[in-house]
Design an enzyme around this catalytic site. Sequence first.
Site, PDB file in Angstrom:
ATOM      1  N   ASP A   7       0.484  -1.182   0.039  1.00 43.83           N
ATOM      2  CA  ASP A   7      -0.077  -0.150  -0.101  1.00 43.83           C
ATOM      3  C   ASP A   7       0.862   1.127  -0.048  1.00 43.83           C
ATOM      4  O   ASP A   7       2.043   1.456   0.239  1.00 43.83           O
ATOM      5  CB  ASP A   7      -0.380   0.094   1.115  1.00 43.83           C
ATOM      6  N   SER A   8       0.097   2.599  -0.216  1.00 42.06           N
ATOM      7  CA  SER A   8       1.173   3.679  -0.065  1.00 42.06           C
ATOM      8  C   SER A   8       1.858   3.728   1.099  1.00 42.06           C
ATOM      9  O   SER A   8       2.402   4.481   1.908  1.00 42.06           O
ATOM     10  CB  SER A   8       0.255   4.777  -0.706  1.00 42.06           C
ATOM     11  N   TYR A  39      -0.906   8.228  -3.099  1.00 42.46           N
ATOM     12  CA  TYR A  39      -1.953   7.547  -4.134  1.00 42.46           C
ATOM     13  C   TYR A  39      -2.610   8.888  -4.724  1.00 42.46           C
ATOM     14  O   TYR A  39      -2.960   8.734  -6.256  1.00 42.46           O
ATOM     15  CB  TYR A  39      -1.761   6.668  -3.934  1.00 42.46           C
ATOM     16  N   CYS A  70      -4.117  -1.930  -1.627  1.00 40.23           N
ATOM     17  CA  CYS A  70      -4.542  -0.142  -2.211  1.00 40.23           C
ATOM     18  C   CYS A  70      -5.913  -0.265  -3.633  1.00 40.23           C
ATOM     19  O   CYS A  70      -4.879  -0.469  -5.099  1.00 40.23           O
ATOM     20  CB  CYS A  70      -3.175   0.274  -2.719  1.00 40.23           C
ATOM     21  N   ASN A  71      -6.562   0.552  -3.285  1.00 41.15           N
ATOM     22  CA  ASN A  71      -7.110   0.286  -4.546  1.00 41.15           C
ATOM     23  C   ASN A  71      -7.091   1.596  -5.678  1.00 41.15           C
ATOM     24  O   ASN A  71      -8.034   1.323  -6.411  1.00 41.15           O
ATOM     25  CB  ASN A  71      -8.988   0.942  -3.269  1.00 41.15           C
ATOM     26  N   THR A  72      -6.073   2.644  -5.373  1.00 37.92           N
ATOM     27  CA  THR A  72      -6.303   2.816  -6.519  1.00 37.92           C
ATOM     28  C   THR A  72      -4.993   2.516  -7.489  1.00 37.92           C
ATOM     29  O   THR A  72      -5.141   2.702  -8.463  1.00 37.92           O
ATOM     30  CB  THR A  72      -4.698   4.671  -5.360  1.00 37.92           C
ATOM     31  N   GLU A 145      -3.494   8.891   7.920  1.00 35.00           N
ATOM     32  CA  GLU A 145      -1.712   8.641   9.175  1.00 35.00           C
ATOM     33  C   GLU A 145      -1.176   9.899   9.438  1.00 35.00           C
ATOM     34  O   GLU A 145      -0.566   9.521   9.914  1.00 35.00           O
ATOM     35  CB  GLU A 145      -0.863   9.023   7.064  1.00 35.00           C
ATOM     36  N   CYS A 177     -11.321   2.712  -0.390  1.00 32.81           N
ATOM     37  CA  CYS A 177      -9.480   2.782   0.122  1.00 32.81           C
ATOM     38  C   CYS A 177      -9.365   2.109   1.275  1.00 32.81           C
ATOM     39  O   CYS A 177     -10.072   2.060   2.568  1.00 32.81           O
ATOM     40  CB  CYS A 177      -9.567   4.247  -0.038  1.00 32.81           C
ATOM     41  N   HIS A 179      -7.281   2.557   3.452  1.00 37.03           N
ATOM     42  CA  HIS A 179      -6.987   3.751   4.789  1.00 37.03           C
ATOM     43  C   HIS A 179      -8.752   3.508   5.893  1.00 37.03           C
ATOM     44  O   HIS A 179      -8.011   4.160   6.343  1.00 37.03           O
ATOM     45  CB  HIS A 179      -6.840   4.691   3.983  1.00 37.03           C
TER      46      HIS A 179
HETATM   47  N1  DGL Z   1      -4.909   3.280   0.857  1.00 31.95           N
HETATM   48  C1  DGL Z   1      -4.351   3.303  -0.606  1.00 31.95           C
HETATM   49  C2  DGL Z   1      -6.021   3.095  -1.661  1.00 31.95           C
HETATM   50  O1  DGL Z   1      -6.570   1.935  -1.070  1.00 31.95           O
HETATM   51  C3  DGL Z   1      -3.790   4.528  -1.260  1.00 31.95           C
HETATM   52  C4  DGL Z   1      -4.506   6.011  -0.600  1.00 31.95           C
HETATM   53  C5  DGL Z   1      -3.236   7.135  -0.553  1.00 31.95           C
HETATM   54  O2  DGL Z   1      -2.463   6.819  -0.750  1.00 31.95           O
HETATM   55  O3  DGL Z   1      -4.374   8.048  -1.313  1.00 31.95           O
HETATM   56  O4  DGL Z   1      -6.377   3.846  -2.275  1.00 31.95           O
END
Ligand code: DGL
Length: 265
Positions: A7-8, A39, A70-72, A145, A177, A179
């Site tokens: 993940d990020s 991301y 990571c969804n993105t 974060e 996401c 997070h």
């Molecule tokens: N946690 C990640 C997601 O699911 C990345 C979120 C990010 O870094 O903006 O998209």
Amino acid sequence: MHLGIFDSGVGGFTVLKKVIELCPNTSFIYLADTARLPYGLKTTNEIKLIAEEISSWFRHQNIDAFLVACNTTNAIALDVIKKNLDVPVFDLIGSAASTIEESKVGVLATPSTVKSKAYTNAILKFKPKTLVIEQPCPEFVPMIEMDKIDSDDLIDIAIKYLKPLLNHKIDSLILGCSHYPLITPLLTEILPSSVKLIDPAEALSLKLRLFMDSKISDFSEKKFLVDSKFYVTSNLKQFPFKAKHWLNVFPEVNLVSLQKKGCVS
Ligand code: DGL
């Protein structure tokens, strides 16, 4: 079984937790690309380049399967990851979309994920009559974060993001996401109890467990703390404290450099 997961930042911990619950005898290599967090506002090309670098790194890590936490990246560059790895790849969006039963589905996600329409397209493949409403939430990841999850500001921001979805009378809400499950208590306080919260990590874990059932018979051994490794691309000193806070482990963390020329940080 040894799994790669990335993940990020700390978002992947929510996926890790669900996986450990269902698949206790797995060990992990967890990579947090902290140097390029968040991301969620990056372009398609940037995300594809990141996916290329990360999957190339994992190709040399001796893993049995890979989890896109990571969804993105999942939304924009799953094809890049699958092309680069020769182990099974488990993703959040496809896993969650195949389990949707509701008819008015809200999705909270990063701006890049929403722009890709990956959730809408994936859900409509399984349930063409579903109404999917996606809401970008640019402020969530930076605040999570920074661990500002109890701030009044975050409550106001969450109300602002949820309002359009509630106006559409959604019956379920996907945390699109990784997070966002970290702020589930705050979201459930705002949401009516009739709205079902969906964490895609649950569907991913179920798929992984089915895969593991076909490979392993003994699930009694707990490997997570023994054999797992954590890597970051920056902020080496902070990360063990973040892991302690969210995962209740204080791991040794290693620094890795992934960036190729031309990739913005
Ligand atoms: N946690 C990640 C997601 O699911 C990345 C979120 C990010 O870094 O903006 O998209």
